[in-house]
Design a protein around this motif. Structure first.
Motif, PDB file in Angstrom:
ATOM      1  N   TYR A   1     -63.375 105.810  23.680  1.00 37.89           N
ATOM      2  CA  TYR A   1     -64.020 105.303  24.896  1.00 37.89           C
ATOM      3  C   TYR A   1     -64.359 106.537  25.716  1.00 37.89           C
ATOM      4  O   TYR A   1     -63.457 107.150  26.292  1.00 37.89           O
ATOM      5  CB  TYR A   1     -63.070 104.414  25.703  1.00 37.89           C
ATOM      6  CG  TYR A   1     -62.678 103.121  25.027  1.00 37.89           C
ATOM      7  CD1 TYR A   1     -63.564 102.046  24.961  1.00 37.89           C
ATOM      8  CD2 TYR A   1     -61.416 102.952  24.478  1.00 37.89           C
ATOM      9  CE1 TYR A   1     -63.201 100.850  24.364  1.00 37.89           C
ATOM     10  CE2 TYR A   1     -61.043 101.762  23.875  1.00 37.89           C
ATOM     11  CZ  TYR A   1     -61.942 100.718  23.829  1.00 37.89           C
ATOM     12  OH  TYR A   1     -61.579  99.530  23.230  1.00 37.89           O
TER      13      TYR A   1
ATOM     14  N   LEU B   1     -61.833 109.375  25.949  1.00 38.06           N
ATOM     15  CA  LEU B   1     -60.504 108.943  25.525  1.00 38.06           C
ATOM     16  C   LEU B   1     -60.517 108.437  24.070  1.00 38.06           C
ATOM     17  O   LEU B   1     -61.332 107.591  23.723  1.00 38.06           O
ATOM     18  CB  LEU B   1     -60.037 107.822  26.466  1.00 38.06           C
ATOM     19  CG  LEU B   1     -58.626 107.332  26.220  1.00 38.06           C
ATOM     20  CD1 LEU B   1     -57.865 107.300  27.527  1.00 38.06           C
ATOM     21  CD2 LEU B   1     -58.618 105.966  25.570  1.00 38.06           C
TER      22      LEU B   1
ATOM     23  N   ALA C   1     -58.826 106.224  21.751  1.00 39.46           N
ATOM     24  CA  ALA C   1     -57.852 105.128  21.776  1.00 39.46           C
ATOM     25  C   ALA C   1     -57.185 104.965  20.414  1.00 39.46           C
ATOM     26  O   ALA C   1     -56.006 104.642  20.320  1.00 39.46           O
ATOM     27  CB  ALA C   1     -58.528 103.827  22.192  1.00 39.46           C
TER      28      ALA C   1
ATOM     29  N   PRO D   1     -45.963 102.231  22.419  1.00 46.68           N
ATOM     30  CA  PRO D   1     -45.923 101.918  23.849  1.00 46.68           C
ATOM     31  C   PRO D   1     -47.269 101.395  24.336  1.00 46.68           C
ATOM     32  O   PRO D   1     -48.274 101.501  23.611  1.00 46.68           O
ATOM     33  CB  PRO D   1     -45.600 103.264  24.504  1.00 46.68           C
ATOM     34  CG  PRO D   1     -45.710 104.300  23.452  1.00 46.68           C
ATOM     35  CD  PRO D   1     -45.783 103.649  22.119  1.00 46.68           C
ATOM     36  N   ASN D   2     -47.307 100.852  25.535  1.00 45.38           N
ATOM     37  CA  ASN D   2     -48.581 100.362  26.074  1.00 45.38           C
ATOM     38  C   ASN D   2     -49.604 101.491  26.095  1.00 45.38           C
ATOM     39  O   ASN D   2     -49.282 102.619  26.427  1.00 45.38           O
ATOM     40  CB  ASN D   2     -48.394  99.820  27.493  1.00 45.38           C
ATOM     41  CG  ASN D   2     -47.671  98.483  27.441  1.00 45.38           C
ATOM     42  OD1 ASN D   2     -47.753  97.767  26.441  1.00 45.38           O
ATOM     43  ND2 ASN D   2     -46.956  98.150  28.500  1.00 45.38           N
ATOM     44  N   GLY D   3     -50.819 101.149  25.692  1.00 46.75           N
ATOM     45  CA  GLY D   3     -51.884 102.154  25.701  1.00 46.75           C
ATOM     46  C   GLY D   3     -51.953 102.991  24.432  1.00 46.75           C
ATOM     47  O   GLY D   3     -52.728 103.938  24.353  1.00 46.75           O
ATOM     48  N   SER D   4     -51.138 102.649  23.416  1.00 47.51           N
ATOM     49  CA  SER D   4     -51.128 103.489  22.211  1.00 47.51           C
ATOM     50  C   SER D   4     -52.223 103.124  21.215  1.00 47.51           C
ATOM     51  O   SER D   4     -52.384 103.793  20.203  1.00 47.51           O
ATOM     52  CB  SER D   4     -49.752 103.427  21.542  1.00 47.51           C
ATOM     53  OG  SER D   4     -49.396 102.093  21.280  1.00 47.51           O
ATOM     54  N   GLY D   5     -52.967 102.059  21.484  1.00 49.19           N
ATOM     55  CA  GLY D   5     -54.119 101.745  20.640  1.00 49.19           C
ATOM     56  C   GLY D   5     -53.951 100.525  19.760  1.00 49.19           C
ATOM     57  O   GLY D   5     -54.788 100.258  18.879  1.00 49.19           O
ATOM     58  N   LYS D   6     -52.916  99.735  19.989  1.00 44.19           N
ATOM     59  CA  LYS D   6     -52.661  98.570  19.136  1.00 44.19           C
ATOM     60  C   LYS D   6     -53.766  97.523  19.266  1.00 44.19           C
ATOM     61  O   LYS D   6     -54.350  97.103  18.270  1.00 44.19           O
ATOM     62  CB  LYS D   6     -51.297  97.939  19.493  1.00 44.19           C
ATOM     63  CG  LYS D   6     -50.142  98.907  19.427  1.00 44.19           C
ATOM     64  CD  LYS D   6     -48.814  98.257  19.781  1.00 44.19           C
ATOM     65  CE  LYS D   6     -48.722  97.702  21.193  1.00 44.19           C
ATOM     66  NZ  LYS D   6     -48.710  98.724  22.255  1.00 44.19           N
ATOM     67  N   SER D   7     -54.042  97.107  20.512  1.00 47.40           N
ATOM     68  CA  SER D   7     -55.054  96.052  20.715  1.00 47.40           C
ATOM     69  C   SER D   7     -56.435  96.523  20.277  1.00 47.40           C
ATOM     70  O   SER D   7     -57.218  95.728  19.751  1.00 47.40           O
ATOM     71  CB  SER D   7     -55.123  95.641  22.183  1.00 47.40           C
ATOM     72  OG  SER D   7     -53.872  95.209  22.601  1.00 47.40           O
ATOM     73  N   THR D   8     -56.719  97.799  20.512  1.00 50.47           N
ATOM     74  CA  THR D   8     -58.026  98.324  20.092  1.00 50.47           C
ATOM     75  C   THR D   8     -58.153  98.216  18.574  1.00 50.47           C
ATOM     76  O   THR D   8     -59.191  97.774  18.055  1.00 50.47           O
ATOM     77  CB  THR D   8     -58.185  99.788  20.561  1.00 50.47           C
ATOM     78  OG1 THR D   8     -57.990  99.826  21.976  1.00 50.47           O
ATOM     79  CG2 THR D   8     -59.544 100.334  20.210  1.00 50.47           C
TER      80      THR D   8
HETATM   81  P1  ADP Z   1     -52.178  98.924  23.464  1.00 51.49           P
HETATM   82  O1  ADP Z   1     -52.673  97.664  22.856  1.00 51.49           O
HETATM   83  O2  ADP Z   1     -51.310  99.725  22.531  1.00 51.49           O
HETATM   84  O3  ADP Z   1     -51.534  98.735  24.794  1.00 51.49           O
HETATM   85  P2  ADP Z   1     -54.983  99.543  23.869  1.00 51.49           P
HETATM   86  O4  ADP Z   1     -55.600  99.488  22.523  1.00 51.49           O
HETATM   87  O5  ADP Z   1     -55.160  98.364  24.768  1.00 51.49           O
HETATM   88  O6  ADP Z   1     -53.429  99.901  23.710  1.00 51.49           O
HETATM   89  O7  ADP Z   1     -55.526 100.824  24.665  1.00 51.49           O
HETATM   90  C1  ADP Z   1     -55.583 102.117  24.081  1.00 51.49           C
HETATM   91  C2  ADP Z   1     -56.220 103.066  25.077  1.00 51.49           C
HETATM   92  O8  ADP Z   1     -57.603 102.734  25.199  1.00 51.49           O
HETATM   93  C3  ADP Z   1     -55.631 102.982  26.469  1.00 51.49           C
HETATM   94  O9  ADP Z   1     -55.611 104.276  27.021  1.00 51.49           O
HETATM   95  C4  ADP Z   1     -56.611 102.078  27.214  1.00 51.49           C
HETATM   96  O10 ADP Z   1     -56.636 102.380  28.582  1.00 51.49           O
HETATM   97  C5  ADP Z   1     -57.937 102.451  26.543  1.00 51.49           C
HETATM   98  N1  ADP Z   1     -58.910 101.333  26.550  1.00 51.49           N
HETATM   99  C6  ADP Z   1     -58.742 100.129  25.982  1.00 51.49           C
HETATM  100  N2  ADP Z   1     -59.844  99.354  26.145  1.00 51.49           N
HETATM  101  C7  ADP Z   1     -60.726 100.107  26.846  1.00 51.49           C
HETATM  102  C8  ADP Z   1     -62.047  99.876  27.349  1.00 51.49           C
HETATM  103  N3  ADP Z   1     -62.704  98.721  27.141  1.00 51.49           N
HETATM  104  N4  ADP Z   1     -62.653 100.887  28.028  1.00 51.49           N
HETATM  105  C9  ADP Z   1     -62.023 102.053  28.233  1.00 51.49           C
HETATM  106  N5  ADP Z   1     -60.776 102.347  27.785  1.00 51.49           N
HETATM  107  C10 ADP Z   1     -60.121 101.386  27.099  1.00 51.49           C
END
Ligand code: ADP
Length: 307
Positions: free
Chosen positions: A21, A24, A26, A45-52
């Motif tokens: 992104y 960043l 992700a 941990p939160n923000g480690s890229g799981k949901s992405t």
């Molecule tokens: P997790 O699921 O492990 O908490 P995410 O996959 O949600 O992690 O996020 C990974 C990183 O990507 C984080 O730093 C988050 O802030 C960033 N991020 C996620 N979605 C977006 C987006 N749509 N735009 C910008 N940054 C994003």
């Protein structure tokens, strides 16, 4: 032979996946191979890229680089039909019953409503099927979402933080349900920031830290790779001197009434006992411990931060 082949059937293969992104990263060069019938934990941990990562493999987030295959084929809308996913908080019509809500889902998915009772029974909501969604606890809402995701008998079920916000009872119910679904043959991919959850539920784990893979493998192997032994004797000073000469201990720490000796290799407690006895030390305490996934996870995370 055929049975062996089925056991190793590949469900998902992710190769060199990267998602950026702007500045960043992700997800950073992720590789993962998911085999049928297992429960995979995506731990970080939160923000480690799981949901992405889940977003990419479900076609809701565009990858920057890399590729993935579902069922050994390039991903298509047909392959997505073989997958059930819950990546958001369950959202149903509050004033309709559990059954009515599932009838609507069945219609949208184009599947027969005949499965509704079976899935409600599976998730433990059959007796509540006529009750309005709005009367459900968060745990029940989550279980209804799982029933909805299972309506078309998907081969893979994807869950993002399935126990977030639930009370202890709700957490146990969801974890037990996940294991039951896996036993029935569905492959499960579960994202979680909870070490304990992954340790209890998953057979395989991939640990992510700021998008990078820190560990990937079986949960069992991770917990058995390392370990330490608690060793106590009356003469602590003599014991310590002796422990320092043993080549398979890498670190010795004193704790209350005994030493913690960390192993460099797998050595049985009997062998340690015998060695020390031959050197004239009679032990009053000897317990072999495996380091938990949690400790290793924290070690790995610490290393990553100190780089
Ligand atoms: P997790 O699921 O492990 O908490 P995410 O996959 O949600 O992690 O996020 C990974 C990183 O990507 C984080 O730093 C988050 O802030 C960033 N991020 C996620 N979605 C977006 C987006 N749509 N735009 C910008 N940054 C994003």
């Amino acid at each position: 032979m055929v049975f062996l082949f089925l056991l190793m059937e590949k469900v998902l293969e992710i190769s060199n996946l990267t998602k950026k992104y702007k500045n960043l990263t992700a997800v950073n060069d992720l590789n993962l191979s998911v085999e049928k019938g297992n429960i995979y934990g995506l731990l970080g941990p939160n923000g480690s890229g799981k949901s992405t990562t889940l977003g990419v493999i479900l076609n809701v987030v565009n990858a920057t680089a890399g590729s993935w295959k579902w069922f050994n084929e390039e991903p298509t809308t047909d392959s997505l039909k073989r997958i059930g996913a819950i990546i958001e908080r369950p959202n149903f019509y509050p004033y309709l019953s559990a059954e009515k809500n599932l009838q609507i889902v069945a219609k949208i998915k184009g599947v027969s409503p005949t499965k509704i009772d079976e899935k409600l029974a599976l998730v433990g909501l059959i007796e509540r099927k006529n009750d309005k969604f709005s009367t459900f606890s968060l745990g029940m809402k989550q279980r209804l979402a799982i029933a909805a995701a299972l309506l078309n008998d998907p081969e893979v079920l994807i869950l993002d933080e399935p126990t977030n916000g639930l009370d202890p009872q709700g957490i146990i119910q969801i974890r037990e349900l996940i294991m039951k679904i896996a036993e029935l043959g569905t492959t499960i991919i579960l994202a979680s920031h909870l070490l304990d959850e992954v340790e209890k539920v998953c057979s395989h784990v991939i640990i992510l830290e700021r998008g990078k893979t820190l560990y990937s493998g079986k949960v069992d192997e991770m917990t058995s790779d390392f370990g330490y032994v608690e060793i106590g004797a009356k003469n602590e000073h003599q014991l310590k001197e002796m422990l320092e000469t043993v080549p398979y201990f890498e670190k010795i720490v004193f704790e209350k009434t005994y030493y913690k000796a960390f192993l460099k290799e797998d050595v049985a407690a009997e062998a340690i006992n015998q060695l020390l006895f031959e050197k004239g030390i009679v032990l009053n305490h000897l317990v072999k411990k495996k380091e938990s996934l949690e400790q290793q996870f924290l070690e790995l995370t610490k290393k990553q931060y100190s780089k």
